[in-house]
Write a protein that holds these residues in place. Structure first.
Motif, PDB file in Angstrom:
ATOM      1  N   GLU A  35       8.720  34.549  19.303  1.00  0.00           N
ATOM      2  CA  GLU A  35       8.574  33.269  19.993  1.00  0.00           C
ATOM      3  C   GLU A  35       8.457  33.531  21.494  1.00  0.00           C
ATOM      4  OE1 GLU A  35      13.144  31.816  20.846  1.00  0.00           O
ATOM      5  OE2 GLU A  35      12.217  31.199  18.956  1.00  0.00           O
ATOM      6  N   ASP A  77      12.127  31.658  26.775  1.00  0.00           N
ATOM      7  CA  ASP A  77      12.374  30.682  27.842  1.00  0.00           C
ATOM      8  C   ASP A  77      12.642  31.399  29.157  1.00  0.00           C
ATOM      9  OD1 ASP A  77      12.057  28.619  26.099  1.00  0.00           O
ATOM     10  OD2 ASP A  77      14.166  28.017  26.041  1.00  0.00           O
ATOM     11  N   GLN A  78      12.024  30.906  30.234  1.00  0.00           N
ATOM     12  CA  GLN A  78      12.279  31.393  31.592  1.00  0.00           C
ATOM     13  C   GLN A  78      12.420  30.161  32.488  1.00  0.00           C
ATOM     14  OE1 GLN A  78       9.290  34.353  32.779  1.00  0.00           O
ATOM     15  NE2 GLN A  78       9.036  34.963  30.643  1.00  0.00           N
ATOM     16  N   HIS A  79      13.552  29.488  32.340  1.00  0.00           N
ATOM     17  CA  HIS A  79      13.783  28.232  33.068  1.00  0.00           C
ATOM     18  C   HIS A  79      13.709  28.453  34.573  1.00  0.00           C
ATOM     19  CE1 HIS A  79      14.928  25.595  29.737  1.00  0.00           C
ATOM     20  NE2 HIS A  79      15.550  26.636  29.190  1.00  0.00           N
ATOM     21  N   ALA A  88       5.072  26.582  24.162  1.00  0.00           N
ATOM     22  CA  ALA A  88       6.100  26.262  25.164  1.00  0.00           C
ATOM     23  C   ALA A  88       5.445  25.629  26.369  1.00  0.00           C
ATOM     24  CB  ALA A  88       6.864  27.523  25.576  1.00  0.00           C
ATOM     25  N   LYS A 129       4.722  25.354  30.288  1.00  0.00           N
ATOM     26  CA  LYS A 129       4.658  26.321  31.381  1.00  0.00           C
ATOM     27  C   LYS A 129       4.231  25.620  32.664  1.00  0.00           C
ATOM     28  CE  LYS A 129       2.868  30.924  32.563  1.00  0.00           C
ATOM     29  NZ  LYS A 129       2.478  30.683  33.964  1.00  0.00           N
ATOM     30  N   GLU A 142       9.074  20.374  20.857  1.00  0.00           N
ATOM     31  CA  GLU A 142       9.449  20.872  19.534  1.00  0.00           C
ATOM     32  C   GLU A 142       9.079  19.857  18.454  1.00  0.00           C
ATOM     33  OE1 GLU A 142      10.935  24.037  18.725  1.00  0.00           O
ATOM     34  OE2 GLU A 142      10.075  24.295  20.720  1.00  0.00           O
ATOM     35  N   ASP A 157       4.008  29.816  18.127  1.00  0.00           N
ATOM     36  CA  ASP A 157       4.930  29.100  19.014  1.00  0.00           C
ATOM     37  C   ASP A 157       4.142  28.455  20.150  1.00  0.00           C
ATOM     38  OD1 ASP A 157       7.361  28.156  19.983  1.00  0.00           O
ATOM     39  OD2 ASP A 157       7.841  29.988  21.064  1.00  0.00           O
ATOM     40  N   ILE A 182       9.121  28.259  32.231  1.00  0.00           N
ATOM     41  CA  ILE A 182       8.650  28.338  30.841  1.00  0.00           C
ATOM     42  C   ILE A 182       9.821  27.956  29.949  1.00  0.00           C
ATOM     43  CG2 ILE A 182       7.718  29.806  29.017  1.00  0.00           C
ATOM     44  CD1 ILE A 182       6.580  31.658  31.122  1.00  0.00           C
ATOM     45  N   TYR A 183       9.647  26.951  29.119  1.00  0.00           N
ATOM     46  CA  TYR A 183      10.759  26.542  28.255  1.00  0.00           C
ATOM     47  C   TYR A 183      10.248  25.652  27.122  1.00  0.00           C
ATOM     48  CZ  TYR A 183      10.643  22.194  31.038  1.00  0.00           C
ATOM     49  OH  TYR A 183      10.240  21.028  31.670  1.00  0.00           O
ATOM     50  N   HIS A 184      11.133  25.380  26.182  1.00  0.00           N
ATOM     51  CA  HIS A 184      10.811  24.571  25.001  1.00  0.00           C
ATOM     52  C   HIS A 184      11.539  23.223  25.095  1.00  0.00           C
ATOM     53  CE1 HIS A 184      10.019  28.700  23.673  1.00  0.00           C
ATOM     54  NE2 HIS A 184       9.240  28.200  22.728  1.00  0.00           N
TER      55      HIS A 184
END
Length: 444
Positions: free
Chosen positions: A223, A226-228, A272, A274, A238, A270, A231-233
């Motif tokens: 997957e 996440d790089q808050h 996400a 960005k 979802e 996946d 980049i995140y979900h």
């Protein structure tokens, strides 16, 4: 002695003198800076707006990048020839760079078409020239150098437009700025070193390298990590995953049949959110990870497509779907486009366009360019822009209007300095509004 006959392009000089291209005055109808920013924030993801403001507050040039709509309004109130081309729309020096063609040749071209629309050729040239003045000032170069770079953009554009107006149409459409050819032609050792390093880096950038950089393994499957907060979900995304099969079915229909066949070999793993760029922050942008049976990755960038900032000042796009507007404009302007470039509609009715993520992309490190490199880059961007406009507009008329002398170059340089000055004033108003708490800002 033969008398040179006036051409349609030359006749335009009476209605729109070339010296008038250097004039700049603000329209009384221009909204205040804070109001213009709030208008540009409409329908963006609210939690991302502070990041947008934070990125725009980095410098006057960063502010300029985020406010293409404000400049479009200002340009529309000034004299222009109304000779229309497929304008890039947000034409500044950071929206040019290198990438790989379908044949895997590295070329230099424009690479951001979110605002593309038929519009007067001057609007792109003036926005590009002004960006060089702001970049030169940001890099603490002399004011005379900053102006000379704007003049260089215009002169390169003018000379190249004449050259391209004489080319057979097919030769013009086949023309590419290949990075290796640029490397061979340059006489500056400093520019050669920068180009060589950029090419080496791009050629080593494979989908596998991107894969290992931004993914993680979770219980045997992959997957996007996440790089808050970039980049995140988000929970709402979802929930939307179940609709992506329909989304990609719509997207497939916009691809050529052979590319549709290739895309069918991949399945989505996946997706996400960005955060990208400066002007795009707050629009709905995602990255999707797809894999084939060999577990080889394909990354697609999915960007929300909104109405062009030019539409309020020219005419509405002939394309109902904003994603199609962007894709068709990009295909018209670029010498070669990504094989996965296409568009689709989300389950909420929003428009999107898609392309590969980081396909051997070369982003110029403009903040570290010195005078010599930035001047060479100004000439290259002006030349590339002329090719784009010659392909899609009345090249002979534009060339005849500009003429063979330096009058138009000087006028564009004068305008660029004046508009850069205005941008710096607008930036001061913007940053004061942040300090006063009128606009939220977050660095990320």
């Amino acid at each position: 002695m033969a008398v040179e006959k006036d051409t349609p392009g030359k006749k335009l000089r009476a209605a729109v003198p070339r010296t008038s291209q250097g004039d700049f005055t603000l329209s009384p109808q221009r909204p205040g800076v804070v109001e213009a920013i709030r208008l540009s924030n409409e329908d963006r993801v609210k939690k991302l707006i502070p990041i947008r403001h934070g990125r725009m507050s980095a410098s006057p040039f960063a502010f300029y990048r985020g406010m293409a709509g404000l400049m479009a309004r200002d340009l529309s109130a000034l004299p222009h020839t109304d000779l229309k081309v497929q304008a890039i729309g947000d034409c500044h020096l950071s929206n040019f760079g290198g990438f790989a063609t379908p044949e895997r040749t590295l070329i230099f071209d424009a690479n951001d078409f979110d605002e593309t629309l038929p519009a007067p050729w001057e609007w792109d040239v003036k926005r590009l020239a002004t960006s060089f003045v702001l970049a030169a000032r940001h890099n603490q170069l002399r004011e005379t150098d900053a102006r000379d770079m704007a003049v260089k953009v215009a002169a390169s554009y003018r000379h190249s437009m004449y050259e391209y107006s004489q080319l057979p149409m097919l030769d013009l459409w086949y023309k590419k700025f290949e990075m290796h050819a640029l490397l061979e032609k340059t006489t500056s050792e400093e520019v050669r070193t920068l180009l060589r390093n950029a090419i080496d880096k791009a050629e080593k950038a494979t989908p596998q390298k991107v894969f290992y950089k931004i993914t993680q393994s979770v219980m045997g499957s992959f997957e996007i990590a996440d790089q808050h907060p970039l980049i995140y979900h988000p929970p709402e995304l979802e929930k939307e995953k179940k609709h992506f099969k329909t989304f990609f079915t719509g997207y497939e229909r916009t691809l050529q049949e052979d590319r549709r066949f290739l895309f069918s070999k991949y399945q989505m793993v996946d997706v996400a959110l960005k955060v990208v760029g400066v002007g795009s922050v707050g629009t709905r942008c995602m990255i999707a990870l797809l894999m084939n049976d060999k577990e080889e990755p394909l990354f697609l960038q999915i960007k929300e497509a909104r109405a062009s900032v030019l539409e309020s000042f020219t005419a509405k796009s002939k394309y109902k779907h904003a994603g199609e507007r962007i894709v068709q404009g990009q295909r018209l302007v670029q010498a070669a486009s990504d094989i996965f470039l296409g568009w689709s509609t989300g389950s909420d009715g929003r428009y999107y366009y898609l392309r590969q993520l980081r396909d051997r992309k070369i982003a110029p490190d403009v903040e570290h360019f010195d005078k010599e490199v930035l001047m060479a880059y100004a000439g290259l961007c002006g030349r590339m822009l002329a090719r784009a406009h010659a392909k899609t507009g009345p090249a002979q008329q534009i060339s005849n209007y500009m003429g063979k002398g330096e009058l138009i170059d000087t006028a564009i340089g004068k305008f660029a300095v004046a508009y850069a000055n205005q941008t710096e004033k607008d930036f001061e108003v913007f940053t004061k509004a942040i300090r006063d708490g009128k606009l939220p800002a977050e660095k990320a």
